[in-house]
Design a protein around this motif. Structure first.
Motif, PDB file in Angstrom:
ATOM      1  N   LEU A   1       0.834  -1.211   0.000  1.00 31.53           N
ATOM      2  CA  LEU A   1       0.000   0.000   0.000  1.00 31.53           C
ATOM      3  C   LEU A   1       0.868   1.260   0.000  1.00 31.53           C
ATOM      4  O   LEU A   1       1.937   1.293   0.601  1.00 31.53           O
ATOM      5  CB  LEU A   1      -0.911   0.009   1.225  1.00 31.53           C
ATOM      6  N   ASP A   2       0.370   2.293  -0.659  1.00 35.09           N
ATOM      7  CA  ASP A   2       1.083   3.572  -0.707  1.00 35.09           C
ATOM      8  C   ASP A   2       0.759   4.424   0.519  1.00 35.09           C
ATOM      9  O   ASP A   2       1.582   5.213   0.977  1.00 35.09           O
ATOM     10  CB  ASP A   2       0.695   4.328  -1.977  1.00 35.09           C
ATOM     11  N   LEU A   3      -0.451   4.281   1.018  1.00 37.20           N
ATOM     12  CA  LEU A   3      -0.922   4.961   2.220  1.00 37.20           C
ATOM     13  C   LEU A   3      -1.861   4.018   2.955  1.00 37.20           C
ATOM     14  O   LEU A   3      -2.448   3.123   2.340  1.00 37.20           O
ATOM     15  CB  LEU A   3      -1.688   6.247   1.873  1.00 37.20           C
ATOM     16  N   ALA A   4      -2.028   4.229   4.237  1.00 38.04           N
ATOM     17  CA  ALA A   4      -3.006   3.447   5.000  1.00 38.04           C
ATOM     18  C   ALA A   4      -3.654   4.370   6.019  1.00 38.04           C
ATOM     19  O   ALA A   4      -3.006   5.249   6.586  1.00 38.04           O
ATOM     20  CB  ALA A   4      -2.341   2.273   5.700  1.00 38.04           C
ATOM     21  N   ARG A   5      -4.942   4.165   6.200  1.00 34.76           N
ATOM     22  CA  ARG A   5      -5.674   4.981   7.172  1.00 34.76           C
ATOM     23  C   ARG A   5      -6.492   4.050   8.055  1.00 34.76           C
ATOM     24  O   ARG A   5      -7.054   3.064   7.575  1.00 34.76           O
ATOM     25  CB  ARG A   5      -6.575   5.976   6.442  1.00 34.76           C
ATOM     26  N   PHE A   6      -6.583   4.392   9.338  1.00 38.53           N
ATOM     27  CA  PHE A   6      -7.265   3.529  10.301  1.00 38.53           C
ATOM     28  C   PHE A   6      -8.363   4.294  11.028  1.00 38.53           C
ATOM     29  O   PHE A   6      -8.253   5.500  11.263  1.00 38.53           O
ATOM     30  CB  PHE A   6      -6.268   2.983  11.329  1.00 38.53           C
ATOM     31  N   SER A   7      -9.393   3.570  11.394  1.00 39.65           N
ATOM     32  CA  SER A   7     -10.428   4.140  12.261  1.00 39.65           C
ATOM     33  C   SER A   7     -10.925   3.033  13.173  1.00 39.65           C
ATOM     34  O   SER A   7     -10.773   1.849  12.878  1.00 39.65           O
ATOM     35  CB  SER A   7     -11.589   4.709  11.430  1.00 39.65           C
ATOM     36  N   ILE A   8     -11.508   3.433  14.278  1.00 39.47           N
ATOM     37  CA  ILE A   8     -12.136   2.467  15.181  1.00 39.47           C
ATOM     38  C   ILE A   8     -13.589   2.301  14.757  1.00 39.47           C
ATOM     39  O   ILE A   8     -14.276   3.281  14.445  1.00 39.47           O
ATOM     40  CB  ILE A   8     -12.058   2.957  16.642  1.00 39.47           C
ATOM     41  N   LEU A   9     -14.045   1.072  14.702  1.00 36.26           N
ATOM     42  CA  LEU A   9     -15.438   0.813  14.354  1.00 36.26           C
ATOM     43  C   LEU A   9     -16.350   1.688  15.215  1.00 36.26           C
ATOM     44  O   LEU A   9     -16.243   1.688  16.446  1.00 36.26           O
ATOM     45  CB  LEU A   9     -15.771  -0.666  14.595  1.00 36.26           C
ATOM     46  N   THR A  10     -17.217   2.443  14.557  1.00 36.01           N
ATOM     47  CA  THR A  10     -18.110   3.356  15.281  1.00 36.01           C
ATOM     48  C   THR A  10     -19.541   3.155  14.805  1.00 36.01           C
ATOM     49  O   THR A  10     -19.894   3.576  13.698  1.00 36.01           O
ATOM     50  CB  THR A  10     -17.683   4.819  15.071  1.00 36.01           C
ATOM     51  N   PRO A  11     -20.380   2.488  15.598  1.00 35.21           N
ATOM     52  CA  PRO A  11     -21.776   2.272  15.198  1.00 35.21           C
ATOM     53  C   PRO A  11     -22.536   3.603  15.242  1.00 35.21           C
ATOM     54  O   PRO A  11     -22.779   4.147  16.314  1.00 35.21           O
ATOM     55  CB  PRO A  11     -22.310   1.302  16.259  1.00 35.21           C
ATOM     56  N   LEU A  12     -22.868   4.130  14.081  1.00 38.69           N
ATOM     57  CA  LEU A  12     -23.530   5.436  14.036  1.00 38.69           C
ATOM     58  C   LEU A  12     -24.998   5.313  14.411  1.00 38.69           C
ATOM     59  O   LEU A  12     -25.643   4.298  14.134  1.00 38.69           O
ATOM     60  CB  LEU A  12     -23.377   6.048  12.644  1.00 38.69           C
ATOM     61  N   PRO A  13     -25.555   6.317  15.053  1.00 36.91           N
ATOM     62  CA  PRO A  13     -26.932   6.260  15.548  1.00 36.91           C
ATOM     63  C   PRO A  13     -27.931   5.813  14.492  1.00 36.91           C
ATOM     64  O   PRO A  13     -27.909   6.293  13.362  1.00 36.91           O
ATOM     65  CB  PRO A  13     -27.213   7.704  15.980  1.00 36.91           C
ATOM     66  N   ASN A  14     -28.760   4.878  14.867  1.00 38.64           N
ATOM     67  CA  ASN A  14     -29.862   4.369  14.058  1.00 38.64           C
ATOM     68  C   ASN A  14     -29.409   3.562  12.847  1.00 38.64           C
ATOM     69  O   ASN A  14     -30.214   3.203  11.998  1.00 38.64           O
ATOM     70  CB  ASN A  14     -30.797   5.499  13.598  1.00 38.64           C
ATOM     71  N   SER A  15     -28.091   3.277  12.744  1.00 40.53           N
ATOM     72  CA  SER A  15     -27.618   2.407  11.665  1.00 40.53           C
ATOM     73  C   SER A  15     -27.942   0.966  12.027  1.00 40.53           C
ATOM     74  O   SER A  15     -28.248   0.633  13.181  1.00 40.53           O
ATOM     75  CB  SER A  15     -26.115   2.562  11.471  1.00 40.53           C
ATOM     76  N   GLU A  16     -27.861   0.085  11.051  1.00 39.21           N
ATOM     77  CA  GLU A  16     -28.109  -1.337  11.295  1.00 39.21           C
ATOM     78  C   GLU A  16     -27.170  -1.868  12.380  1.00 39.21           C
ATOM     79  O   GLU A  16     -27.580  -2.612  13.273  1.00 39.21           O
ATOM     80  CB  GLU A  16     -27.895  -2.109   9.992  1.00 39.21           C
ATOM     81  N   LEU A  17     -25.905  -1.452  12.309  1.00 44.18           N
ATOM     82  CA  LEU A  17     -24.919  -1.919  13.280  1.00 44.18           C
ATOM     83  C   LEU A  17     -25.231  -1.401  14.684  1.00 44.18           C
ATOM     84  O   LEU A  17     -25.131  -2.131  15.669  1.00 44.18           O
ATOM     85  CB  LEU A  17     -23.522  -1.465  12.853  1.00 44.18           C
ATOM     86  N   TYR A  18     -25.635  -0.125  14.770  1.00 42.68           N
ATOM     87  CA  TYR A  18     -25.944   0.459  16.082  1.00 42.68           C
ATOM     88  C   TYR A  18     -27.133  -0.267  16.714  1.00 42.68           C
ATOM     89  O   TYR A  18     -27.104  -0.625  17.899  1.00 42.68           O
ATOM     90  CB  TYR A  18     -26.255   1.948  15.939  1.00 42.68           C
ATOM     91  N   ARG A  19     -28.161  -0.488  15.917  1.00 42.47           N
ATOM     92  CA  ARG A  19     -29.356  -1.146  16.446  1.00 42.47           C
ATOM     93  C   ARG A  19     -29.025  -2.549  16.960  1.00 42.47           C
ATOM     94  O   ARG A  19     -29.505  -2.970  18.014  1.00 42.47           O
ATOM     95  CB  ARG A  19     -30.450  -1.192  15.372  1.00 42.47           C
ATOM     96  N   LYS A  20     -28.205  -3.269  16.209  1.00 42.49           N
ATOM     97  CA  LYS A  20     -27.814  -4.628  16.607  1.00 42.49           C
ATOM     98  C   LYS A  20     -27.028  -4.602  17.916  1.00 42.49           C
ATOM     99  O   LYS A  20     -27.337  -5.350  18.854  1.00 42.49           O
ATOM    100  CB  LYS A  20     -26.974  -5.265  15.493  1.00 42.49           C
ATOM    101  N   MET A  21     -26.019  -3.742  17.978  1.00 47.57           N
ATOM    102  CA  MET A  21     -25.177  -3.701  19.175  1.00 47.57           C
ATOM    103  C   MET A  21     -25.929  -3.161  20.389  1.00 47.57           C
ATOM    104  O   MET A  21     -25.708  -3.597  21.523  1.00 47.57           O
ATOM    105  CB  MET A  21     -23.927  -2.857  18.912  1.00 47.57           C
ATOM    106  N   ASP A  22     -26.800  -2.222  20.162  1.00 47.44           N
ATOM    107  CA  ASP A  22     -27.580  -1.667  21.271  1.00 47.44           C
ATOM    108  C   ASP A  22     -28.503  -2.738  21.856  1.00 47.44           C
ATOM    109  O   ASP A  22     -28.658  -2.853  23.078  1.00 47.44           O
ATOM    110  CB  ASP A  22     -28.390  -0.462  20.778  1.00 47.44           C
ATOM    111  N   LYS A  23     -29.092  -3.541  20.986  1.00 48.00           N
ATOM    112  CA  LYS A  23     -29.961  -4.637  21.425  1.00 48.00           C
ATOM    113  C   LYS A  23     -29.178  -5.642  22.256  1.00 48.00           C
ATOM    114  O   LYS A  23     -29.703  -6.241  23.206  1.00 48.00           O
ATOM    115  CB  LYS A  23     -30.579  -5.313  20.202  1.00 48.00           C
ATOM    116  N   GLU A  24     -27.894  -5.826  21.895  1.00 49.14           N
ATOM    117  CA  GLU A  24     -27.030  -6.761  22.610  1.00 49.14           C
ATOM    118  C   GLU A  24     -26.430  -6.159  23.882  1.00 49.14           C
ATOM    119  O   GLU A  24     -25.706  -6.830  24.613  1.00 49.14           O
ATOM    120  CB  GLU A  24     -25.885  -7.212  21.694  1.00 49.14           C
ATOM    121  N   GLY A  25     -26.717  -4.875  24.133  1.00 47.81           N
ATOM    122  CA  GLY A  25     -26.188  -4.197  25.309  1.00 47.81           C
ATOM    123  C   GLY A  25     -24.715  -3.842  25.188  1.00 47.81           C
ATOM    124  O   GLY A  25     -24.026  -3.641  26.203  1.00 47.81           O
TER     125      GLY A  25
END
Length: 407
Positions: A306-330
């Protein structure tokens, strides 16, 4: 340094000039909000999740001073009921129809509480007034959007929930690029190479402009030689690709099913054949990620070329599918939106503590951007000319000192 945002100038372009006497625009990257600079009749605030806390403070202060408050943007569209508690009018989705409609209703004394017009005619999207983009904190690269939407369904991404793919007419995009009088363009499209026929038509016209450009694509694009040949001829110098993870099962868990981890090196090598640099993005903390997986990323990036690499921490955004799933799981532990910057862990990861994920994230950034690793990337880059290598060096050093590591 960052690329100029098009949100503020786009909003200004939507205000009916024949009915509004005076407009002031404030970009908080460049200026501090002054509540007492003038007495305003209407305040329009667009913001994302991490900025919502500050946006609500602005709303409260301007409301005290008698202003009518309108809110829009990604966070407002995701949680309109929350935003409605802090403003008079909420705009959901794109503002091309809603904002002019609001102003006309306001002058008639009949403003609505909610405007939701998400199906817009892209031929009516106005050219952005670039004279508003002046900050020295912005890079000298002109941003353009040909298609703001995305039809992929990655569960951690907010774009596809907000906008589907709906590209502007090619002639309008070309006219906008010509008006910029710039030889360096960055496309903010989530997936520049889709739809394919549209992308090919646009790149064919861009060949005549003799510009250099970069944009976003998916990991399957470099395997299409027709697309890559057209990209090279039209002046493409780089593609940002969201690889996200080096575990196949992890990608499938977030609906990123069009990527194939075993082909990532081949993907990057194919782009390099066309002298196109690849900026690979990785999301840390997805289910399936282990500490060992994440700590190995700097060496994996070296191997991939790779010429460049960028990183982020997984962030479940409000009302997204991921947020709803994780919120349900506590598993959503922090609900202070100001922490939702993608640099902080706000949920309970599957295979490590929140504190450990934060620590690994910063460690991966630091190790990837040691001067030794930067030099390795420059030395082994497919870029041929000294100018190209110098640009790549500047980008690597810029990433090293982004401040994103949280140190």
């Amino acid at each position: 340094m960052t690329y100029p945002s098009l949100t503020l100038p786009t909003l200004v372009s939507l205000v009916p000039k024949d009915i509004i006497a005076e407009i002031d625009a404030c970009d908080e990257i460049s200026y501090k909000v002054d509540y007492d600079k003038k007495k305003y009749d209407i305040i329009v605030i667009s913001f994302d999740t991490s900025s919502s806390k500050q946006a609500y403070i602005h709303s409260k202060e301007f409301k005290k001073r008698g202003a009518y408050i309108v809110m829009g943007g990604y966070h407002t569209s995701a949680v309109p009921k929350e935003a409605a508690e802090h403003c008079d009018t909420v705009i959901i989705g794109a503002g091309e129809i809603s904002l002019p409609e609001f102003f006309h209703d306001y002058l008639k004394g009949e403003p609505k509480k909610i405007y939701d017009n998400q199906n817009i005619d892209v031929r009516k999207i106005k050219m952005v007034p670039r004279n508003l983009i002046k900050s020295k904190r912005y890079m000298k690269v002109s941003p353009v959007i040909a298609d703001r939407g995305c039809d992929n369904k990655c569960s951690f991404c907010a774009i596809s929930e907000m906008w589907k793919s709906n590209p502007r007419p090619v002639e309008d995009v070309i006219e906008e690029i010509k008006s910029l009088k710039s030889d360096k363009i960055i496309f903010f499209d989530p997936n520049f190479f889709y739809p394919k026929e549209y992308s090919l038509k646009l790149m064919k016209e861009m060949e005549k402009l003799k510009i250099k450009w970069a944009g976003n694509g998916t990991a399957d694009a470099p395997f299409d030689d027709e697309l890559m040949e057209a990209a090279k001829r039209s002046g493409c110098s780089g593609i940002l690709i969201g690889f996200e993870s080096l575990r196949e099962e992890t990608l499938k868990g977030v609906n990123k099913k069009f990527s194939n981890v075993e082909r990532y090196k081949d993907c990057i090598d194919r782009a390099h054949k066309y002298n196109i640099a690849i900026n690979g993005c990785f999301v840390l903390g997805m289910d399936g990620d282990t500490e060992e997986d994440l700590l190995a990323l700097p060496e994996k990036i070296k191997y991939l070329g790779l010429d460049l690499a960028r990183f982020s921490i997984l962030t479940p955004l409000p009302n997204s599918e991921l947020y709803r799933k994780m919120d349900k799981e506590g598993r959503i532990i922090i609900k202070d939106w100001s922490k939702y910057t993608q640099n902080n862990t706000v949920f309970q990861p599957e295979n490590m503590s929140m504190e450990r994920l934060d620590e690994i994230y910063r460690k991966v950034w630091r190790k990837t951007y040691t001067f030794k690793n930067i030099w390795f990337r420059i030395k082994n880059s497919s870029n041929k000319t000294l100018t190209e290598k110098f640009i790549l060096l500047g980008a690597n050093i810029g990433f090293k000192y982004l401040g994103i590591q949280g140190d």
